[in-house]
Design an enzyme around this catalytic site. Structure first.
Site, short mmCIF file in Angstrom:
data_model
loop_
_atom_site.label_atom_id
_atom_site.label_comp_id
_atom_site.label_asym_id
_atom_site.label_seq_id
_atom_site.Cartn_x
_atom_site.Cartn_y
_atom_site.Cartn_z
N GLY A 159 0.84 -1.20 0.00
CA GLY A 159 0.00 0.00 0.00
C GLY A 159 0.87 1.24 0.00
O GLY A 159 2.01 1.21 -0.47
N VAL A 174 0.89 4.65 5.49
CA VAL A 174 0.45 3.50 6.29
C VAL A 174 1.61 2.51 6.47
O VAL A 174 1.72 1.86 7.51
CB VAL A 174 -0.80 2.83 5.65
CG1 VAL A 174 -1.21 1.59 6.44
CG2 VAL A 174 -1.96 3.82 5.60
N GLY A 175 2.48 2.45 5.49
CA GLY A 175 3.67 1.60 5.62
C GLY A 175 4.44 1.93 6.90
O GLY A 175 4.92 1.03 7.61
N GLU A 215 5.72 -3.31 0.64
CA GLU A 215 5.61 -3.16 -0.82
C GLU A 215 4.87 -1.85 -1.06
O GLU A 215 3.64 -1.80 -0.98
CB GLU A 215 4.83 -4.35 -1.40
CG GLU A 215 5.54 -5.70 -1.23
CD GLU A 215 6.67 -5.90 -2.22
OE1 GLU A 215 6.74 -5.18 -3.23
OE2 GLU A 215 7.49 -6.81 -1.98
N CYS A 275 0.84 -0.05 -9.18
CA CYS A 275 2.02 0.46 -8.47
C CYS A 275 3.21 0.65 -9.40
O CYS A 275 4.04 1.52 -9.18
CB CYS A 275 2.38 -0.48 -7.32
SG CYS A 275 2.66 -2.16 -7.87
#
Ligand code: NAD
Length: 460
Positions: A190, A194-195, A212, A246
């Site tokens: 994501g 948030v990572g 990722e 992505c």
């Protein structure tokens, strides 16, 4: 899901894991076969859910979500027996007689958190890797693709071993409760904000993570490129899934000598693929929700470029943004600030390759980098870094089964796919075995006399 039930869930899966059930190679193969079967048996329902969530064109949904996931599960099933074998390591003479080996152990109970843009593929592929390595797994599909999330959760309950594999639906609250637990590995796909939340939660328990993430992946088109090919391959990467990939081309750097021809060819590609009104095309997707459509519209409205050369139509309520090419883009334009993640393609001109290279090196490391040139591919690759790269193509580096897929810097860390997924979800345990019948070496026993030191210096 309340925190207590997240705790109970992990406890239950840990009991399964400790029973040894998931370590068994036949169990792993059965689960991978069941996962592949689940995807193939329910193809039509999955295609309908993906169309509902993302207006995903049938072909793109089949190829990018269903077939790609099933073939990864099949590949892992066929190969895991070989990968799971111990790897012998040479023991130096001073430490013989002995044998040394790496054994692959499953990490334990792992968490996979997936995004909405390829809601099947980005859940099923890490799940497959975790199963191949013999883990118990909790999967958290994205709430932003609700139809797919509900369907895949129901199917997983029917096809996969419920004692070892659980899907938990939900959004921030549920994910927060899951992240509060102690996991043995977390793979998150994501955005980088948030990572960081995931990495911070994992740090509390020293849990290894694979992040990722995304970023602004550039394409560079040099004057010696095959322009027809470049336009076609950039079009594929930019307008599949309405640019919500992505490893999509985020923006293009093109040599001034071939700038106008490339833009013309991109316009032709759009017309050939989606007709005169892409809105009517069954092969052009929609933005996932109105919020994201607003976000992409704001980038387009932010200015900092000369003109909208192709497209530009936006209907936020219909989640529609036309395939769009914007030219004369300045490096400080709004479109160049954040990952676009939509079907708008900024085009920037250059005179010398050193310009895009300097820009790439001054920016966050991208997840992917694409170079179109007959002679200068390696020149660019040697002077930049990115998670992955293609020369004279886009996106296809994701497909060779054992090529590691992952980011670097802001585009993430760790990797998976094929053998690398097996490695990611395994602990490489170092084992040193000594035969029991040999006399203890006097060298390691105090008092350390001068003669012992002389012998030690000789054998090392
Ligand atoms: P998203 O909004 O679906 O979020 C991803 C997951 O994080 C979801 O499961 C969601 O429930 C969870 N989540 C969201 N907010 C959270 C919070 N505050 N705390 C805990 N969990 C939370 O997806 P997204 O982030 O919008 O995905 C798009 C981004 O992902 C893009 O940047 C894209 O480049 C990147 N991406 C990377 C890859 C890759 O393989 N490297 C693949 C796809 C997408």
């Amino acid at each position: 899901m309340a925190a207590a039930s997240a705790e109970e869930l992990v406890r239950r899966l840990r009991t399964t894991f400790e029973s040894g059930r998931t370590r068994d190679l036949d169990w792993r193969r059965e689960q991978l076969a069941a996962l592949s079967q689940m995807l193939r048996d329910n193809e039509e329902d999955l295609l309908a859910a993906l169309a509902q969530d993302l207006g995903k064109p049938r072909w793109e949904a089949w190829a990018g979500d269903i077939a790609a996931s099933a073939s990864e599960a099949d590949h892992l099933r066929k190969k895991l027996g070989g990968w799971a074998k111990d790897t012998g390591i040479r023991v130096p003479i001073a430490f013989r007689p002995a044998r040394a080996a790496i054994t692959y152990q499953p990490r334990g109970v792992v968490l996979v958190i997936a995004p909405w843009n390829y809601p099947v593929y980005l859940l099923a592929t890490p799940l497959a890797a975790a199963l191949a390595a013999g883990n118990a797994v909790v999967c958290k599909p994205s709430e932003l693709a609700p139809a797919t999330s509900a369907l895949i959760t129901r199917l997983a309950g029917e096809y996969l071993d419920p004692q070892a594999i659980t899907f938990v639906e939900g959004g921030v609250e549920e994910t927060t409760d899951l992240l509060a637990q102690k996991w043995d590995h977390i793979l998150y796909t994501g955005n980088g904000t948030v990572g960081r939340v995931v990495a911070a939660a994992a740090a509390r328990h020293l849990t290894p993570t694979t992040l990722e993430l995304g970023g602004k992946s550039p394409a560079i088109v040099h004057k010696d490129a095959n322009l027809k090919q470049a336009a076609s391959r950039i079009a594929f990467a930019k307008w599949s899934n309405a640019g919500q990939t992505c490893i999509a081309v985020d923006h293009v750097w093109v040599h001034h000598d071939v700038h106008d021809e490339l833009v013309e060819r991109l316009a032709t590609e759009i017309r050939e693929r989606y007709g005169d009104d892409p809105r009517q095309s069954a092969d052009f997707g929609r933005i996932v929700n109105e919020r994201h459509a607003e976000r992409v519209k704001a980038l387009l409205d932010g200015g900092g470029y000369d003109e909208v050369a192709v497209g530009g139509q936006v209907d936020v309520a219909a989640r529609y943004i036309a395939p769009t090419v914007v030219t004369g883009v300045k490096p400080d334009a709004a479109l160049m600030g954040e990952e676009i993640f939509g079907p708008v393609l900024p085009v920037l001109g250059f005179d010398d390759l050193s310009e895009p290279i300097a820009h790439i090196n001054a920016s966050d490391h991208p997840l992917a980098l694409y170079v179109f040139s007959r002679r200068n591919g390696d020149h660019v690759l040697d002077r930049t870094t990115s998670g992955g790269a293609c020369v004279n193509d886009t996106m296809l580096h994701i497909f060779p089964p054992d090529l590691p897929f992952g980011g670097v810097g802001e585009s993430g860390y760790g990797a998976y796919h094929g053998k690398w997924g097996f490695e990611t979800f395994s602990h490489r345990r170092s084992i040193y075995r000594r035969p029991g019948f040999f006399v203890e070496s006097a060298l390691t026993k105090a008092p350390y006399t001068a003669i012992k030191e002389r012998v030690a210096r000789f054998v090392y």
